[in-house]
Design an enzyme around this catalytic site. Structure first.
Site, PDB file in Angstrom:
ATOM      1  N   TYR A 186      -3.241 -11.395  -8.746  1.00  0.00           N
ATOM      2  CA  TYR A 186      -3.117 -12.371  -9.211  1.00  0.00           C
ATOM      3  C   TYR A 186      -3.182 -13.624  -8.421  1.00  0.00           C
ATOM      4  O   TYR A 186      -2.490 -13.069  -7.675  1.00  0.00           O
ATOM      5  CB  TYR A 186      -1.990 -13.171 -10.821  1.00  0.00           C
ATOM      6  CG  TYR A 186      -0.315 -12.703 -10.007  1.00  0.00           C
ATOM      7  CD1 TYR A 186       0.183 -13.624  -9.352  1.00  0.00           C
ATOM      8  CD2 TYR A 186       0.608 -11.579  -9.815  1.00  0.00           C
ATOM      9  CE1 TYR A 186       0.919 -14.225  -8.850  1.00  0.00           C
ATOM     10  CE2 TYR A 186       1.509 -12.020  -9.496  1.00  0.00           C
ATOM     11  CZ  TYR A 186       2.054 -12.670  -9.008  1.00  0.00           C
ATOM     12  OH  TYR A 186       3.251 -12.829  -8.674  1.00  0.00           O
TER      13      TYR A 186
ATOM     14  N   HIS B 286      -1.675 -10.915  -3.435  1.00  0.00           N
ATOM     15  CA  HIS B 286      -2.741 -12.383  -4.118  1.00  0.00           C
ATOM     16  C   HIS B 286      -4.135 -11.331  -3.420  1.00  0.00           C
ATOM     17  O   HIS B 286      -3.843 -11.125  -1.980  1.00  0.00           O
ATOM     18  CB  HIS B 286      -2.461 -12.648  -3.737  1.00  0.00           C
ATOM     19  CG  HIS B 286      -1.045 -13.825  -3.943  1.00  0.00           C
ATOM     20  ND1 HIS B 286      -0.789 -13.774  -5.389  1.00  0.00           N
ATOM     21  CD2 HIS B 286      -0.562 -14.450  -3.576  1.00  0.00           C
ATOM     22  CE1 HIS B 286       0.589 -13.883  -5.844  1.00  0.00           C
ATOM     23  NE2 HIS B 286       0.961 -14.414  -4.292  1.00  0.00           N
TER      24      HIS B 286
END
Ligand SMILES: *[C@@H]1O[C@H](CO)[C@@H](O)[C@H](O)[C@H]1NC(C)=O
Ligand SMILES: *[C@@H]1O[C@H](CO)[C@@H](O)[C@H](O)[C@H]1NC(C)=O
Ligand SMILES: *[C@@H]1O[C@H](CO)[C@@H](O)[C@H](O)[C@H]1NC(C)=O
Ligand SMILES: *[C@@H]1O[C@H](CO)[C@@H](O)[C@H](O)[C@H]1NC(C)=O
Ligand SMILES: *[C@@H]1O[C@H](CO)[C@@H](O)[C@H](O)[C@H]1NC(C)=O
Length: 311
Positions: free
Chosen positions: A239, A287
């Protein structure tokens, strides 16, 4: 001399050709006019250059966006809830989540911490990341010059005023990165699980907590997180990072966006301006750091945002 028939043919040919040119030409001009009218109406601001000025690539990305903040009229759907639950493996169910959000809207009165675009507003924003490249940058006064200054996570100003400024209108946090805010700053909560919303309630209602929430609160909608991950980052990584989501959020809140403190420092290390990491190889975790950085560079090249890279 040409025969009469031939003359008539040539005459009609020219009339016909003229009609075609005028008709198509006009409709082309008309569409272009409608286009500029449409974008003028929906996006013009009072700055010299508005971020949302006609750019098909950016418009398409922006139009796919859901409402960025949770509100009494903007609940999360079960669909989004199921996506959201997977990123942190939260055991709590949708009903429980719903009840928690209801409680929050009872405690924190609905408020709007941002204004919609308008032809008579110029909303200038500084988005301040925590990169070590801010050290020795002398950006402080430049950052404070913006109407809206958005900081994130633990990012302090005290003791770093010269490089990061003093003003904070919005502070993006999640519970693990929370700091105390003064009452002129909006808390922008990025909830990654239902617990984060419970935390908000506790920090308000309980007496002895590490961080006392006593400001206006805005809660990022998980639908917006999914949008950033799917639409902007094409589902790369687990994410998006807080910094990247904040940047995309700022495109909704501002007409001019300048970013500071993003990316690695000059030594290639992902350190913070307020602490020195011993581990120089510190990476960006779950990330998609490289993907995000490429997108930031692209926005900068297209002059959608201005990127101050520090030293
Ligand atoms: C476009 O702008 C004009 C004048 O500012 C306004 O009257 C009109 O309602 C606007 N149209 C839309 C669709 O916003
Ligand atoms: C949701 O969780 C609560 C407790 O957290 C439980 O009481 C309830 O039965 C659950 N609802 C569903 C539909 O599973
Ligand atoms: C959650 O809240 C929304 C909005 O109030 C409602 O439409 C939905 O039915 C609720 N779902 C559950 C499981 O409580
Ligand atoms: C903010 O807090 C200060 C004291 O810390 C107080 O004097 C001031 O009135 C508060 N402002 C608002 C808008 O609540
Ligand atoms: C919270 O802020 C209000 C005014 O904004 C003030 O009256 C109150 O004392 C503050 N509470 C705490 C615990 O700081």
């Amino acid at each position: 001399m040409l025969p009469l028939k031939m003359k008539l043919f040539i005459l009609f040919f020219f009339i016909f050709a003229t009609i075609i040119v005028v008709f198509y030409g006009n409709s082309y001009i008309l569409t272009a006019y409608q286009h500029s009218f449409f974008y003028r109406n929906t996006s013009l601001c009072a700055c010299d250059k508005c971020l949302m000025e006609y750019d098909p690539w950016l418009s398409e990305l922006m139009e796919a966006s859901p409402e960025p903040f949770l509100s009494v009229t903007n609940y999360m759907s079960e669909d989004i809830f199921n996506w959201w639950k997977r990123i942190q493996r939260d055991k709590r169910n949708y009903t429980f989540y719903n009840k928690t959000v209801d409680k929050i809207f009872h405690i924190f009165p609905p408020n709007v911490g941002f204004t919609r675009p308008s032809p008579d507003l110029c909303r200038t924003c500084a988005v301040v990341g925590n990169s070590g490249n801010l050290m020795g940058s002398f950006y402080g006064p430049l950052i404070d010059f913006h109407d809206i200054v958005i900081r994130m996570n633990r990012g302090p100003t005290k003791g770093f005023e010269r490089d990061v400024g003093t003003k904070t209108t919005h502070h993006v946090m999640y519970p693990h990165s929370s700091t105390n805010l003064d009452n002129t700053t909006y808390l922008v909560l990025f909830p990654f699980k239902t617990y984060d919303l419970e935390w908000l309630i506790q920090s308000f209602t309980q007496r002895y907590v590490l961080c006392k929430v006593n400001t206006s609160v805005m809660i990022l909608s998980p639908a917006f997180m999914k949008y950033v991950h799917h639409v902007w980052l094409k589902r790369k990584g687990k994410y998006p990072s807080t910094g990247f989501m904040t940047l995309i959020l700022s495109l909704h809140m501002c007409d001019e966006v300048t970013i500071f403190g993003f990316g690695a420092d000059s030594g290639g290390s992902w350190s913070h301006y307020f602490e020195i990491f011993r581990n120089k190889k510190f990476k960006t975790g779950a990330h998609p750091g490289a993907e995000e950085y490429k997108m930031i560079e692209k926005l900068h090249k297209k002059k959608t945002i201005v990127f101050f890279k520090g030293w």
